[in-house]
Motif scaffolding. Structure first.
Motif, short mmCIF file in Angstrom:
data_model
loop_
_atom_site.label_atom_id
_atom_site.label_comp_id
_atom_site.label_asym_id
_atom_site.label_seq_id
_atom_site.Cartn_x
_atom_site.Cartn_y
_atom_site.Cartn_z
N ALA A 141 9.66 -4.69 -1.07
CA ALA A 141 8.45 -4.56 -0.26
C ALA A 141 8.68 -5.09 1.15
O ALA A 141 9.52 -5.96 1.37
CB ALA A 141 7.29 -5.33 -0.92
N THR A 166 6.18 -5.87 4.86
CA THR A 166 4.98 -5.79 5.68
C THR A 166 5.41 -5.73 7.14
O THR A 166 6.58 -5.52 7.43
CB THR A 166 4.08 -7.02 5.45
N SER A 201 5.99 -3.98 -10.09
CA SER A 201 4.74 -4.61 -9.70
C SER A 201 5.08 -5.71 -8.71
O SER A 201 6.24 -5.88 -8.32
CB SER A 201 4.03 -5.21 -10.93
N THR A 202 4.09 -6.49 -8.31
CA THR A 202 4.38 -7.58 -7.37
C THR A 202 5.18 -8.69 -8.03
O THR A 202 5.76 -9.54 -7.36
CB THR A 202 3.07 -8.18 -6.81
N ARG A 219 3.61 -3.28 1.58
CA ARG A 219 3.37 -3.98 0.32
C ARG A 219 4.02 -5.36 0.39
O ARG A 219 4.87 -5.62 1.22
CB ARG A 219 3.97 -3.21 -0.86
N SER A 220 3.63 -6.23 -0.55
CA SER A 220 4.28 -7.52 -0.70
C SER A 220 4.65 -7.73 -2.16
O SER A 220 4.22 -6.96 -3.03
CB SER A 220 3.37 -8.66 -0.21
N SER A 246 7.36 4.11 -0.23
CA SER A 246 6.58 3.47 -1.31
C SER A 246 6.64 1.95 -1.21
O SER A 246 5.80 1.26 -1.82
CB SER A 246 7.11 3.92 -2.67
N LYS A 247 7.58 1.40 -0.47
CA LYS A 247 7.75 -0.04 -0.37
C LYS A 247 7.13 -0.62 0.89
O LYS A 247 7.07 -1.84 1.06
CB LYS A 247 9.25 -0.39 -0.37
#
Length: 261
Positions: free
Chosen positions: A183, A185, A69-70, A221-222, A217-218
């Protein structure tokens, strides 16, 4: 076998059954695990609490999860079975940057493990890592000089972390650092745990050249903690599909390669 030994063996067998089930599915409810194991709800709760304390699974209200999760990273065991084809494709591309005689530093990502499995093809190399599975993979390879980073053992990551590991990482200067993280961006990379952020950042700084490998998948995301700006990495290798706009944003900052899978 004593009654105590029999009870401990039964608990270990039951907990392994729980771990296998959750790793295969990603998550499971307490009711589901109670039915699976045939024990009481309280016994399942105790098993979940013990597995969470060991960093193998993450508990939440009413169940347990192996998924990231984050805020929480998934365990090494879960990551080993996720996106394996993409990680192999990323590893093959990363291998193009390696030449005989180089020194490499690899983090405790399963993507770096996929890369490590290809290194015997290259020839004489020096490999520095804190990941137990990479040391197991390379310890019998005669052409690889293997240096293990020590520290506090983390069952979640199956690697050595902590202050002593950080200090050891900072003592090296290698030709190439290969890492992954949780993750990314268009401008920033992230990880859920600040201690792991410090280790990965030190690894990147220890390399004359740094490479970031990320499965799809990464991407986009953050996570809780900022790791490094994208431009801090010399090369970023992504496995598709990745949105064209995001790739264009990344390419304004560094060299980016998208690997089809």
């Amino acid at each position: 076998m004593t009654a105590h030994s029999a009870a401990r063996a039964a608990r270990q067998k039951r907990q392994q059954q729980i771990v296998d089930h959750v790793l295969a599915k990603g998550d499971a409810s307490v009711a589901e695990l109670t039915e699976l194991t045939g024990v009481s709800v309280m016994t399942v709760h105790r098993d979940i609490a013990e597995l969470a304390d060991r960093g193998i699974l993450r508990k939440y209200h009413g169940g347990v999860s192996a998924q990231p999760s984050t805020v929480f990273e998934s365990s090494s065991d879960f990551r080993l079975h996720a996106h394996t084809g993409e990680k192999e494709a990323l590893a093959r591309t990363a291998l193009e940057f390696v030449a005989p005689g180089m020194s490499l530093m690899l983090d405790d990502s399963t993507t770096a493990l996929a890369f490590a499995k290809l290194l015997p093809q290259v020839g004489p190399l020096t490999v520095v890592t804190n990941y137990r599975l990479i040391t197991e993979e390379l310890r019998h390879v005669e052409d690889v000089r293997l240096i293990a980073i020590g520290g506090e053992y983390s069952r979640t990551h199956d690697s050595w972390i902590g202050l002593s590991a950080l200090e050891m990482i900072k003592s090296f200067s290698v030709d190439l650092t290969v890492v992954s993280t949780s993750a990314i961006t268009g401008t920033m990379t992230y990880h859920q745990e600040q201690e792991i952020v410090a280790l990965k950042r030190a690894m990147r700084e220890s390399g004359s050249v740094s490479m970031l490998l990320m499965d799809h998948s990464k991407v986009g995301r953050s996570a809780l903690h900022r790791l490094d700006p994208v431009q801090a990495f010399d090369h970023v290798v992504l496995s598709g599909p990745v949105e064209d706009d995001l790739v264009a944003e990344l390419r304004k900052l560094t060299d980016v390669r998208v690997v089809p899978t």
